[in-house]
Design an enzyme around this catalytic site. Sequence first.
Site, short mmCIF file in Angstrom:
data_model
loop_
_atom_site.label_atom_id
_atom_site.label_comp_id
_atom_site.label_asym_id
_atom_site.label_seq_id
_atom_site.Cartn_x
_atom_site.Cartn_y
_atom_site.Cartn_z
N GLU A 80 1.03 -1.33 0.15
CA GLU A 80 0.33 -0.41 -0.38
C GLU A 80 1.02 1.12 -0.12
O GLU A 80 2.02 1.38 0.30
CB GLU A 80 -1.12 0.03 1.13
N ARG A 90 -17.65 -0.40 6.77
CA ARG A 90 -18.24 -0.84 5.94
C ARG A 90 -19.68 -1.78 6.82
O ARG A 90 -20.84 -1.86 6.79
CB ARG A 90 -18.19 -1.90 4.89
N CYS A 143 -7.79 -1.71 8.45
CA CYS A 143 -6.12 -2.11 7.82
C CYS A 143 -5.33 -0.70 8.03
O CYS A 143 -4.00 -0.72 7.65
CB CYS A 143 -6.02 -2.52 6.20
N HIS A 165 -1.16 -5.76 1.52
CA HIS A 165 -2.80 -6.00 1.65
C HIS A 165 -2.60 -7.51 1.15
O HIS A 165 -1.91 -7.80 0.10
CB HIS A 165 -3.79 -5.49 0.98
N1 PCA Z 1 -7.64 -7.11 6.64
C1 PCA Z 1 -9.17 -5.83 6.76
C2 PCA Z 1 -9.28 -5.45 8.61
C3 PCA Z 1 -8.11 -7.20 8.82
C4 PCA Z 1 -8.04 -7.39 7.98
O1 PCA Z 1 -7.14 -8.60 7.72
C5 PCA Z 1 -9.19 -4.22 6.34
O2 PCA Z 1 -8.51 -5.09 5.04
O3 PCA Z 1 -9.30 -3.15 6.38
#
Ligand code: PCA
Length: 211
Positions: A80, A90, A143, A165
């Site tokens: 990211e 959401r 996240c 991610h």
């Molecule tokens: N993904 C979520 C929160 C925890 C995770 O593993 C997100 O993308 O915010």
Amino acid sequence: MTTVLLTGFVPFAGDASNPSGDAVRLVAERWTGPEELVAEVLPVTFDGAPARLRDLIAAHRPSVVLAVGLAGGRTAVTPERVAVNLADARIPDNDGAQPVDAPVVPDGPAAYFATLPVKAITAAVDAGGIPAALSHTAGTFVCNQVMYAALHATAGSDVRAGFVHVPYATETAPAGAPSLPLADIARALEIAVRTAVDTPADAALVGGALH
Ligand code: PCA
């Protein structure tokens, strides 16, 4: 001794597992150094996750912080580039909290860029044979909250921080969802940590998005 803090998350949204936490545990099990690796699995909560991350940074004084989370539906490992000062959930988090249009840090800057070499990490993961792509949004859920908190806590210091991610793991993905084998996700994280430690300045590679 260089210390790296690597975090994943527990399951959320009714899922039985979260590949980010599972992959971080795998990386920790087989880590051979030479850096010290501190691996933790964070709660999926707007309040608890950033607080735990700040405590870990204060306790271990890492020089690199890499937080990892699941982005169900993505097909690649996605470093990211930016975290925004916005919590707009959401779905409720694991505490039942569902902030709408709330700041992560009141009066904080609108956004932070990752201070890890995101383009070099993307290129290195891709060169390792694992699908990778630079992402320009970490969303507005926990996240993003954790990425923003990590960058806020380390702003103005030598500590470099960022977020990756990952897709679902093939072993535990919902039917029909894109996924990668958990072993590949763990290897991608190893490559990301190695590249972050070894690359002080990011590579000037093409990595933008048209939309
Ligand atoms: N993904 C979520 C929160 C925890 C995770 O593993 C997100 O993308 O915010």
